[in-house]
Design an enzyme around this catalytic site. Sequence first.
Site, PDB file in Angstrom:
ATOM      1  CG  ASP A 255      -0.771   3.260   6.332  1.00 43.38           C
ATOM      2  OD1 ASP A 255      -1.378   3.731   5.353  1.00 43.38           O
ATOM      3  OD2 ASP A 255      -0.511   3.921   7.356  1.00 43.38           O
TER       4      ASP A 255
ATOM      5  CD  GLU B 260      -4.712   1.389  -2.789  1.00 45.90           C
ATOM      6  OE1 GLU B 260      -5.112   2.572  -2.823  1.00 45.90           O
ATOM      7  OE2 GLU B 260      -4.697   0.699  -1.754  1.00 45.90           O
TER       8      GLU B 260
ATOM      9  CG  ASP C  80      -1.768   1.237   1.308  1.00 45.53           C
ATOM     10  OD1 ASP C  80      -2.320   1.641   0.270  1.00 45.53           O
ATOM     11  OD2 ASP C  80      -1.890   1.804   2.406  1.00 45.53           O
TER      12      ASP C  80
END
Length: 173
Positions: free
Chosen positions: A139, A67, A8
């Site tokens: 996160d 992502e 991420d």
Amino acid sequence: MAIILGIDPGSRITGYGVIKVQGKLTEYLGSGCIRTGDGPLPERLDVIFRGVSELIQQYQPDEFAIEQVFMAKNPDSALKLGQARGAAIVAASQAKLPVSEYAARLIKQALTGTGGADKVQVQHMVTHILRLPAKPQADAADALAVALCHSHSQKLKVAMAGDSSGYARKRFR
């Protein structure tokens, strides 16, 4: 068996999550955050690159999932996010890992059933799916969600490829 490193990305905090998938079993291997501090952007990107490189060396993943960039309200933030993604992707590329990218809405939908899920819902599902004793940091949970989404995507591709009746192709459209 596959070990998947999920990322991420963020220019200040980059979450990571590592899972091992063997058939129907998914095992949590580790997660956390790479914190870059407040220095100049080039130094923060170097921290991300080195951090991801160390994770690759430590966990020896077979696959890398990250992502995708989404368009935020602030174009400067989106550009910094893209550069953070680039630093992580270069680390994976140098390690000869296949790189897969997933939109945030797809990741949320794969885990929670809705693309509009919030961080708390994602944390809850990651904790439940991986049978963790406590919720991981936001996160890190997002990075684990990326890895889980990639795992589900790979299983779906296998199911569709092996289904000569066409049922899986019809069922999962």
